[in-house]
Design a protein around this motif. Sequence first.
Motif, mmCIF file in Angstrom:
data_model
loop_
_atom_site.group_PDB
_atom_site.id
_atom_site.type_symbol
_atom_site.label_atom_id
_atom_site.label_comp_id
_atom_site.label_asym_id
_atom_site.label_seq_id
_atom_site.Cartn_x
_atom_site.Cartn_y
_atom_site.Cartn_z
ATOM 1 N N CYS A 282 88.774 -31.613 101.727
ATOM 2 C CA CYS A 282 87.435 -31.593 101.906
ATOM 3 C C CYS A 282 87.480 -30.741 103.489
ATOM 4 C CB CYS A 282 86.628 -32.958 101.979
ATOM 5 S SG CYS A 282 86.614 -33.639 100.190
ATOM 6 N N TYR A 292 80.046 -35.008 104.497
ATOM 7 C CA TYR A 292 81.457 -34.967 104.536
ATOM 8 C C TYR A 292 82.166 -36.227 104.663
ATOM 9 C CZ TYR A 292 86.147 -34.389 106.620
ATOM 10 O OH TYR A 292 87.486 -34.408 106.555
ATOM 11 N N HIS A 370 83.653 -31.843 91.103
ATOM 12 C CA HIS A 370 83.563 -30.936 92.245
ATOM 13 C C HIS A 370 84.034 -29.774 91.565
ATOM 14 C CE1 HIS A 370 85.349 -28.860 95.724
ATOM 15 N NE2 HIS A 370 86.133 -28.456 94.913
#
Length: 392
Positions: A282, A292, A370
């Motif tokens: 990430c 995040y 994702h």
Amino acid sequence: MASDGERYAFVAHWLDPHSSIIWKYQLMFFTADNSIAMYDIKNKRSFLKRTPYPSIRPEDLYIGATVTVYSRQLKVVGYDDEYTKKRLEHIQMTFALIKPDGVEKFGELLTEIYKHGFVLKRLKMCTMSPSEAREFYKPHSQEPIFEEMVLALCSGEVIGMEIIGDDATARWLKLIGPRDPGIANLEAPNSLRARFGRDKINNALYGADSKEDMERLRTLFFETPGFGKCPALQKDSTLCIIKPHAVLAGIAGEIIQHIMQSFNISGMESFNISHVDAAEFCEVYRGVVPEYTLMVQELSSGPLIGIVVSGVKNPVASSDCEGTTEAPPKTIVGIFRDFCGPADSEIAKIVRPKTLRAMFGIDKVKNAVHCTDLDEDGLLECQFFFKTHPKK
């Protein structure tokens, strides 16, 4: 699986990634409020006081399970008392295989697996060579149709799984039904082979028939170096990750079913990644999106399923741009990103209600999937899991 007010105790190990030391803990789970506590066995002191931890459920705790507690991946290696052993030793693991003729229906089959109370521990998609197929089917080597069985098993991708459940081996065999779908239709019309199989050879599924057979098959399929060929990663590929919250919620099958209706899948495997690996993956979002830290926590919170998407099967469905005036994107990365929808599931439900994140997500972090955002990152993200990832 358990009544209110019980306490189960397990022995769990944690491998410190910095010192390579294995720390041993007593992990206690309290069913009344889904709380946990940990005791450091070596130093003989409390490590974590009893605290609610809703992301761990009773069905997640079995010998061999990996659970994440505050970014530490703990492996459950044993029961810590006789009471826990007697109450939970009926929870078993078995090996299940989706044959080439059943792979197109894998999403539906996985949904059935969840529906019947099994927990998915591990999966891998690959193709078998004739020699590997003969070894896999070794107990059937004297059957007249043995070579036909081998040929069918080599005809395309297969998906091997470790699944967990009460009396798993017997229940799995009952769920899939007799080997011959014709007989299954008569004797067990609701069985999976009756519903998805074609004939005695192309009957969609296979299962271990004993504890010893289960151990043989899972070791062969998952632990034997080089067993099963995975397709080479293509430049025109993109990555999809079914996030841990969706896997644990039992909706991975539905997500895969939607993807398979519109896209070609050339790779699929389950992973448990560490907090360090999740942070590396990430990294591109660090300082860019405020979520995040939460994104890293979600990816490392439990098992995820990585999928290599390598082509469009149904252009009309996959390029649905409802809610936007933009022209359909032309690369596989852009087309699949559009299929997933806006990152925030709450927004997706309003502006793109037919997208994956709208249908299966909760918010911007727990948004079900994702997908690769940038065209140039498609192959790189696939390689992170399917080529260079150190702990598959």
